[in-house]
Design an enzyme around this catalytic site. Structure first.
Site, mmCIF file in Angstrom:
data_model
loop_
_atom_site.group_PDB
_atom_site.id
_atom_site.type_symbol
_atom_site.label_atom_id
_atom_site.label_comp_id
_atom_site.label_asym_id
_atom_site.label_seq_id
_atom_site.Cartn_x
_atom_site.Cartn_y
_atom_site.Cartn_z
ATOM 1 N N LEU A 51 1.253 -1.093 -0.184
ATOM 2 C CA LEU A 51 0.047 -0.048 -0.174
ATOM 3 C C LEU A 51 0.966 1.542 -0.100
ATOM 4 O O LEU A 51 0.757 2.183 -0.376
ATOM 5 C CB LEU A 51 -1.072 0.222 1.224
ATOM 6 C CG LEU A 51 -2.328 -0.929 1.037
ATOM 7 C CD1 LEU A 51 -2.888 -0.929 2.513
ATOM 8 C CD2 LEU A 51 -2.548 -0.677 0.031
ATOM 9 N N VAL A 59 4.178 -1.074 3.979
ATOM 10 C CA VAL A 59 2.627 -1.494 4.697
ATOM 11 C C VAL A 59 2.120 -2.358 3.694
ATOM 12 O O VAL A 59 2.093 -1.886 2.187
ATOM 13 C CB VAL A 59 2.311 -0.334 4.595
ATOM 14 C CG1 VAL A 59 0.757 -0.235 5.199
ATOM 15 C CG2 VAL A 59 2.962 0.644 6.279
ATOM 16 N N ASP A 172 5.616 14.587 13.004
ATOM 17 C CA ASP A 172 4.814 13.993 11.711
ATOM 18 C C ASP A 172 4.162 14.322 11.165
ATOM 19 O O ASP A 172 3.264 14.280 10.107
ATOM 20 C CB ASP A 172 6.022 12.925 11.032
ATOM 21 C CG ASP A 172 6.251 12.290 9.728
ATOM 22 O OD1 ASP A 172 6.472 14.323 9.232
ATOM 23 O OD2 ASP A 172 6.616 12.219 9.079
#
Length: 742
Positions: A51, A59, A172
């Site tokens: 992904l 991921v 982040d």
């Protein structure tokens, strides 16, 4: 408070060695837990097509073998690391999992499931947010209000306030890390993701002093606080700076330190360190869009000194977030539109690239490529094949001319400014402004992965279910079918009846389906799709990515709309034909007509000579008429303007013959409510299917049919200007009674 949360998390985390063995109730439990493997609990979906890929891991989507739920599985590799580096990385992975376990208890953070450790990698399993990026959704929906921006910020700040209360700094925060839960949810149902840079920086349990850390922590320069970029000690207030940048973007549509979206990381860093005032963030047209009541909050969030920034809990209680209608400017529609337009411009380059890549990956350039090269793309769903289409001369770069060429393959034209904007959206410091390495495209779009292979009789989706995906058939055949409930005309109010099943069409390899219910938003399926061959392989395009196809390129949306309209019309035609073939014959009938006859006449509005020629048994009531064979003209009258015109029907065309003005099943919104059909006149010998108007109305009111109405509106009832303004797909040109074009 963190200690309490950690205690609640102890048992699931202990299996991965996250917490001391003292938390275990039996000595042998830890050993037994560590023997459990990822493969025992999850099935990775196409592990060769992740992904997402980032600096902290890869991921993949995975299915829980017990529940069937699709999860996000982050893999952090152990390969090629010296012992000390491996030890540090292992500590960091376990810290991230612990952070997620605590953070995931908030509704706006992807919930943590478990951690696995294998010989070659660690695997962190979390909830999968499937709705795409928040900013993409905002851009798709066009202009929004400061109130909408405040609603989004309340959700983000609430999540950050919870993290800080638990002693966690995300470090982040940026638009790419704010996702939507699913395609169906609204823009306030957000999920914070990517805790790879997160740290425990909260109150120490030893002396109550604030824990601080150093280092850039992998944060993105455009959203990182000055102290992080300088390498100074920092704490949770760094997240407030990032929230300030996001809020500025939401309200103005521009970045406070990169208004033209053309600065590299080094230049953005220089501007951030110089301060927001020096960067011009608080003056000019962009700043003028910010509501007056929100300006002090934005300025405090972007304060250079961490001590001058408000705490997250203070931001959450800010008067403007609680009531965004406060102060001057909130009703300024022009300012809201300017902010929306700027936000659209900020994201447009990236969205265009995403849409263009996706269109090539799902086959919308295949016919043009076949004409250009003698063959289409190498493989549907392949990012590599799509990238090769851009790099036609195989030199490893994508240029402005390459982008223009691919746009033409998709039926659109882009100018030099558009293509340069697209290149800037993927370029990195040091890249040529006129070309970028082809590999830059790889991360613009998550890879598409086929669903599990299906066997004969397996369902792709069934009528009535909500399935937010668009499908490409990679191999095999799929049958699209539909079922109706037939009730006797005397008992329409009854819920009983018998089922009429239709096998509408059989799809072959390379064809797409599932678009009809997605073009107007995600709606329940009208039909059922079943694997009709020994096996089938499907490419599933998530709904939020499907929207990119038509939102960005009109040359792609047109064929998608045409396909949806053709299939909806085919559904209705098949239904009428099957109904006429029923043995009882009480709801529909077939009739043959000669040229020059009248198949139906309006007994209130038609001319006397036309009425005299019409069949008496059908002309005193509304009828839904399908042309099975031959050519038929339909005369239409606008009762408001008294204007008449004639439209030509060809085989498989249909019309709803209404005696009186008003909304009817093929115009439920009343778009052409003032029109009536005057007469149906076969130009050649014709075979027609006639369905009683009440039978047709009852069928169209069934839930599985309501969503196809959009594609069945009889646009020919309007004037030429009406059709072009609406941007609809007319069936045929309009013809006046005297044969001249209207």
């Amino acid at each position: 408070m963190f200690a309490a949360a950690a205690a609640r998390a102890a048992r699931p985390l202990a299996c991965a060695g996250l917490l001391p063995a003292a938390y275990l109730t039996r000595k042998d439990e830890q050993a037994r837990c560590l023997e459990r493997r990822l493969a025992d609990a999850y099935h990775l979906l196409e592990p060769e097509r992740p992904l997402g890929v980032g600096g902290h891991g890869v991921v993949f989507p995975g299915v829980n073998k017990s529940s069937g739920e699709i999860m996000a599985i982050k893999q952090v590799s152990k390969k090629h690391l010296p012992p000390e580096a491996l030890k540090r990385l292992g500590k960091r992975v376990k810290e991230e999992a612990t952070l997620l376990r605590v953070a995931g208890e908030h509704r706006s953070v992807c919930s943590y499931k478990e951690l696995f450790e294998g010989d070659d990698a660690w695997y962190i399993v979390t909830e999968l947010a499937r709705g795409g990026e928040l900013f993409d959704r905002l851009v798709e929906r066009g202009a929004y209000s400061p109130a909408g921006a405040a609603g989004v910020m309340r959700e983000l700040v609430d999540a950050v306030a919870y993290l800080h209360q638990m002693g966690i700094a995300h470090l982040d925060l940026k638009p790419e890390n704010v996702l939507l839960k699913s395609d169906e949810t609204d823009a306030s149902d957000v999920r914070l993701v990517d805790f790879g840079s997160a740290r425990f920086v909260g109150p120490s349990t030893e002396n109550g002093e604030e824990l601080r850390t150093r280092g850039a922590a992998g944060a993105t320069p455009a959203y990182a606080a000055p102290e992080v970029l300088r390498g100074d000690a920092f704490d949770a207030s760094a997240d407030l700076w990032s929230l300030g940048v996001i809020l500025y973007l939401l309200l103005t549509g521009t970045h406070p330190f990169d208004a033209r979206n053309d600065a590299d990381d080094a230049e953005v860093t220089r501007r951030v360190l110089a301060g927001a005032d020096a960067a011009g963030a608080f003056k000019g047209a962009a700043w003028a869009r910010v509501p007056s009541a929100a300006r002090p909050l934005v300025k405090r969030l972007l304060a250079d000194r961490p001590s001058d920034r408000p705490a997250a809990a203070e931001v959450l209680a800010h008067a403007w977030l609680q009531d965004p209608t406060r102060g001057e400017g909130f009703r300024d529609k022009a300012a809201a539109k300017a902010a929306s337009d700027a936000l659209r411009e900020f994201h447009l380059g990236r969205r265009r690239f995403k849409a263009m890549l996706l269109a090539v990956m799902v086959g919308y350039a295949d016919q043009a490529l076949a004409r250009e090269r003698g063959a289409g793309t190498a493989q549907l769903g392949s990012r590599r094949a799509a990238m090769d289409v851009f790099d036609s001369d195989n030199n490893g770069y994508v240029t402005t001319e390459d982008i223009k060429r691919v746009a033409r393959l998709l039926g659109d034209e882009l100018d030099e400014a558009d293509t340069r904007q697209m290149l800037r959206s993927v370029a990195r410091p040091g890249d040529d402004v006129l070309k970028v390495p082809k590999e830059r495209l790889r991360h613009m779009l998550p890879p598409l992965y086929p669903a599990h292979s299906l066997r004969r009789g397996d369902l792709v989706f069934s009528a009535g279910e909500t399935d937010p995906a668009f499908y490409i058939l990679l191999d095999g055949d799929v049958l699209i079918s539909h079922s109706f409930l037939l009730r006797p005309r005397s008992g329409f109010a009854s819920k009983s009846g018998r089922e009429l099943s239709l096998g509408l069409h059989r799809l072959r390899t390379g064809e797409s389906f599932g678009e009809t219910e997605l073009l107007e938003g995600v709606r329940p399926r009208a039909s059922t799709a079943t694997c009709a061959s020994t096996s089938c392989a499907l490419l599933a395009v998530p709904g939020h990515l499907f929207q990119l196809l038509g939102d960005v390129f009109t040359g792609v949306r047109g064929p998608i709309q045409d396909q949806a309209a053709a299939r909806c019309r085919g559904l209705v035609w098949s239904w009428a034909s099957a109904l006429a073939a029923q043995p009882d014959g009480g709801q529909a009938s077939r009739t043959s007509m000669t040229a020059g006859s009248v198949a139906w006449a309006n007994m209130e509005y038609a001319d006397t000579d036309v009425k005299a020629k019409s069949p008496r048994d059908t002309s005193k009531q509304d009828q839904f008429v399908v042309v099975e064979d031959g050519v038929v003209e339909v005369d239409v009258l606008d009762t408001k303007t008294n204007r008449r015109h004639t439209h030509t029907l060809w085989p498989k065309d249909f019309v709803y013959c209404n005696e009186r003005p008003g909304a009817h099943p093929l115009d439920s919104a009343g778009q052409f409510a003032s029109t009536v059909v005057l007469a149906l006149r076969p130009v050649t010998a014709a075979q027609l299917t006639l369905v009683h108007g009440d039978v047709f109305s009852q069928a169209m009111s069934q839930p599985s049919m309501q969503q196809v109405n959009t594609y069945l509106v009889e646009q020919f009832r309007g004037e030429v200007e009406t059709v072009s303004k609406k941007g609809r797909i007319p069936t045929h040109d309009l013809v006046a009674r005297n044969g001249e074009a209207l």
